[in-house]
Design an enzyme around this catalytic site. Structure first.
Site, mmCIF file in Angstrom:
data_model
loop_
_atom_site.group_PDB
_atom_site.id
_atom_site.type_symbol
_atom_site.label_atom_id
_atom_site.label_comp_id
_atom_site.label_asym_id
_atom_site.label_seq_id
_atom_site.Cartn_x
_atom_site.Cartn_y
_atom_site.Cartn_z
ATOM 1 N N TYR A 50 13.509 4.427 -2.604
ATOM 2 C CA TYR A 50 12.153 4.229 -2.099
ATOM 3 C C TYR A 50 12.320 4.479 -0.404
ATOM 4 O O TYR A 50 11.239 5.113 0.009
ATOM 5 C CB TYR A 50 11.656 2.584 -2.079
ATOM 6 C CG TYR A 50 10.355 2.551 -1.554
ATOM 7 C CD1 TYR A 50 9.508 2.878 -2.315
ATOM 8 C CD2 TYR A 50 10.197 1.678 -0.302
ATOM 9 C CE1 TYR A 50 7.981 2.312 -1.844
ATOM 10 C CE2 TYR A 50 8.797 1.216 0.236
ATOM 11 C CZ TYR A 50 8.139 1.749 -0.524
ATOM 12 O OH TYR A 50 6.658 1.595 -0.015
ATOM 13 N N HIS A 346 3.693 10.639 7.328
ATOM 14 C CA HIS A 346 4.119 9.559 6.853
ATOM 15 C C HIS A 346 5.613 9.812 6.163
ATOM 16 O O HIS A 346 6.073 9.536 5.162
ATOM 17 C CB HIS A 346 3.281 9.304 5.366
ATOM 18 C CG HIS A 346 3.028 7.862 5.209
ATOM 19 N ND1 HIS A 346 2.101 7.098 5.488
ATOM 20 C CD2 HIS A 346 4.090 6.949 4.337
ATOM 21 C CE1 HIS A 346 2.386 5.865 4.847
ATOM 22 N NE2 HIS A 346 3.499 5.756 4.368
ATOM 23 N N ARG A 349 6.322 11.676 2.622
ATOM 24 C CA ARG A 349 6.279 10.696 1.411
ATOM 25 C C ARG A 349 4.761 10.833 0.806
ATOM 26 O O ARG A 349 4.793 10.227 -0.268
ATOM 27 C CB ARG A 349 6.126 9.080 1.979
ATOM 28 C CG ARG A 349 7.743 8.989 2.325
ATOM 29 C CD ARG A 349 7.532 7.512 3.227
ATOM 30 N NE ARG A 349 7.446 6.293 2.494
ATOM 31 C CZ ARG A 349 8.356 5.928 1.949
ATOM 32 N NH1 ARG A 349 9.544 6.710 1.721
ATOM 33 N NH2 ARG A 349 8.204 4.893 0.888
ATOM 34 N N VAL A 380 11.679 12.211 13.384
ATOM 35 C CA VAL A 380 12.347 11.785 14.823
ATOM 36 C C VAL A 380 13.714 11.322 14.352
ATOM 37 O O VAL A 380 13.820 10.268 13.777
ATOM 38 C CB VAL A 380 11.685 10.916 15.728
ATOM 39 C CG1 VAL A 380 12.206 10.271 16.953
ATOM 40 C CG2 VAL A 380 10.299 11.606 15.931
HETATM 41 C C1 LIG Z 1 10.412 3.009 3.365
HETATM 42 C C2 LIG Z 1 9.129 3.504 4.211
HETATM 43 C C3 LIG Z 1 7.925 2.714 4.113
HETATM 44 C C4 LIG Z 1 6.772 3.003 5.051
HETATM 45 N N1 LIG Z 1 5.865 2.095 4.908
HETATM 46 C C5 LIG Z 1 4.709 2.466 5.797
HETATM 47 C C6 LIG Z 1 3.733 1.460 5.907
HETATM 48 O O1 LIG Z 1 3.619 0.373 5.347
HETATM 49 N N2 LIG Z 1 2.516 1.757 6.665
HETATM 50 C C7 LIG Z 1 2.352 2.901 7.345
HETATM 51 O O2 LIG Z 1 1.628 3.368 8.115
HETATM 52 N N3 LIG Z 1 3.287 4.077 7.239
HETATM 53 C C8 LIG Z 1 4.576 3.425 6.412
HETATM 54 N N4 LIG Z 1 5.816 4.440 6.374
HETATM 55 C C9 LIG Z 1 5.530 5.687 7.340
HETATM 56 C C10 LIG Z 1 6.122 5.425 8.609
HETATM 57 O O3 LIG Z 1 5.104 4.759 9.279
HETATM 58 C C11 LIG Z 1 6.381 6.873 9.472
HETATM 59 O O4 LIG Z 1 5.184 7.479 9.293
HETATM 60 C C12 LIG Z 1 7.511 7.583 8.820
HETATM 61 O O5 LIG Z 1 8.601 6.909 8.361
HETATM 62 C C13 LIG Z 1 8.063 9.030 9.638
HETATM 63 O O6 LIG Z 1 8.999 9.414 9.102
HETATM 64 P P1 LIG Z 1 10.432 9.545 9.470
HETATM 65 O O7 LIG Z 1 10.758 8.154 9.079
HETATM 66 O O8 LIG Z 1 11.234 10.535 8.662
HETATM 67 O O9 LIG Z 1 10.402 9.784 10.769
HETATM 68 C C14 LIG Z 1 6.788 4.383 5.695
HETATM 69 C C15 LIG Z 1 7.801 5.017 5.708
HETATM 70 C C16 LIG Z 1 9.059 4.963 5.097
HETATM 71 C C17 LIG Z 1 10.070 5.595 5.103
#
Ligand SMILES: Cc1cc2nc3c(=O)[nH]c(=O)nc-3n(C[C@H](O)[C@H](O)[C@H](O)COP(=O)(O)O)c2cc1C
Length: 455
Positions: A50, A346, A349, A380
């Site tokens: 996840y 995101h 994802r 980042v």
């Molecule tokens: C496990 C996971 C859960 C996430 N949940 C959310 C969320 O609840 N809301 C949201 O806006 N973005 C969510 N994101 C996206 C992050 O805010 C962010 O855009 C992303 O992690 C950036 O990419 P990086 O972690 O590879 O640098 C999630 C990302 C991950 C990895």
């Protein structure tokens, strides 16, 4: 850490090297690949899938990194970088550094203290923490642990406007100073790692703490609010996931008895994750109903620009849009009076083959033309990345997976160490590149790799 000329890079190096001289190595690896490995070793298969996984063949995740790699830093010398100013101002708040923590849901998969550990770490370093709408700990609990340290709230627009309004009200009440509306997840992306495990944490009652702690959501639970019609009904069974889906059945699962066991395990997890805990909820139908209600209502693919007026009416806080990658969308946001943007895919994802956030950043920054702050995330991994993002037009930078890996390895301490390392590297990179001010990193500090090679 919170002072402007804090020399945080050299301080952190000294700390680590002195501890090393005394025989102590960092518990939380500094090198990215080691941090990843250490985090993975602490997590279940489902948690790792996840958190580390992405959409499709994960080419967007690769693109995010490749985009950072393509840009090379071209330092200037003899610039007096003895005192370096990392601070920025964002929505009237002075922040010690240009770093924020991304909203990340379901952190209980990484560590039992989840969001609370992150909140404490963020507060200790005065790095703003963007509470996720899919948090494992209610925003009020995290806020209470943060004193007056900065925090924001990230919103997913559910099918219920009343719930949206309630989340925003709660965010204001617990001291959040901005609302980040995430727009790239109107539906969940196609995530093979999770699909192959048949694993979606929300079905186990994980990551829905903002909902189960919400008075409007709880009232809707009692009333039988129908997401599809937007009306209160006796039974909303048509909108509910099947028994199998609720049980998190795995593809190619074998025997009936193991399936039954998984159904029971899922039901118990739902009860354990519902407010009050397992014992209190053993005979209650609420935990299951909450999961079903959440699944039926959490997203609204029909959302349009016009809907933003409603959000604006609910709050005086700055509103940022997260997930903007096209300059035309950026321009439109400015026209509509939106207060800031987060350029993000995101973390790869949502759409496989999507443009890297860093590649989208220059055009978005140009379209916005300094009228509102432009933040960026996705890929980042260290302080040099922060430097590159600033040079390409970002006002501030959001850190994602790295802090989750720190959390997995060592809870609050792990998050603090990861943030500390990123900031230390940023401080050193800034100075070594010949910049004394993080707000004035020039575009000319970067060249595309091919140009550097041929030159
Ligand atoms: C496990 C996971 C859960 C996430 N949940 C959310 C969320 O609840 N809301 C949201 O806006 N973005 C969510 N994101 C996206 C992050 O805010 C962010 O855009 C992303 O992690 C950036 O990419 P990086 O972690 O590879 O640098 C999630 C990302 C991950 C990895």
């Amino acid at each position: 850490m919170s002072q402007t000329h804090a020399d945080i890079g050299r301080k952190r190096q000294r700390e680590i090297y002195l501890a090393g001289a005394g025989g102590r190595r960092p518990e939380v690896p500094v090198a990215w690949t080691e941090l990843e490995k250490a985090a993975q070793s602490t997590m279940s298969r489902e948690a790792w899938a996840y958190i580390a996984g992405g959409a499709g063949r994960e080419s967007t995740m690769d693109a995010n990194r490749a985009a950072f790699e393509r840009w090379r830093i071209v330092p200037r010398v003899l610039c007096d970088v003895e005192k370096r100013d990392l601070s920025i101002e964002l929505f009237g708040q002075r922040l010690p550094t240009p770093l924020l923590l991304c909203p990340i849901g379901v952190l209980e998969m990484a560590h039992r203290e989840a969001d609370l550990a992150v909140a404490r770490a963020a507060a200790a370093l005065r790095v703003p923490y963007i509470f996720s709408n899919q948090a494992s700990v209610p925003m009020e609990t995290c806020a209470a642990a943060m004193g007056d340290a900065p925090r924001w709230f990230q919103l997913y627009w559910s099918k219920s406007n009343a719930l949206v309004a309630s989340f925003v009200r709660r965010a204001e009440a617990c001291g959040c100073s901005a609302i980040v509306l995430t727009l790239d997840t109107t539906m969940l992306g196609w995530r093979p790692r999770d699909l192959d495990l048949g694993s979606l944490p929300f079905l186990r009652g994980q990551g829905i703490a903002q909902y189960t702690s919400d008075p409007v959501f709880r009232a809707q639970l009692k009333e039988g609010w129908n997401a599809a019609s937007g009306r209160v009904e006796e039974s909303a069974s048509g909108t509910q996931p099947s028994h199998e889906a609720t049980a998190g059945r795995r593809p190619r699962s074998t025997s009936l008895s193991s399936l039954n066991l998984e159904i029971i395990a899922t039901a118990l997890e739902q009860k354990a994750n519902f407010p009050g805990g397992l014992l209190k909820n053993l005979t209650s139908g609420d935990p299951r109903a909450a999961v079903q209600r959440f699944m039926a209502t959490y997203s609204r693919p029909s959302l349009q620009w016009d809907d933003l007026k409603y959000l604006r009416q609910q709050t005086k806080l700055p509103v940022l849009l997260k997930g903007v990658l096209h300059p035309d969308d950026a321009r439109k946001a400015v026209e509509l009076g939106i207060d800031g943007l987060v350029v993000s895919n995101h973390g790869g994802r949502q759409i496989d083959g999507e443009i890297a956030s860093l590649d989208a950043l220059p055009a978005v920054a140009e379209a916005v033309n300094g009228k509102i702050p432009v933040l960026v995330d996705s890929g980042v991994r260290g302080g040099a990345d922060v430097f590159k993002a600033l040079a390409l037009g970002a006002t501030a930078v959001c850190l994602g997976r790295p802090y989750v890996y720190g959390l997995a390895v060592a809870g609050q301490q792990g998050v603090e160490e990861v943030i500390g390392n990123v900031l230390a590297e940023f401080d050193l990179t800034l100075g070594l590149a010949g910049c004394a001010n993080g707000r004035e990193v020039p575009r000319a500090a970067l060249q595309q790799q091919s140009i550097v090679r041929s030159g």
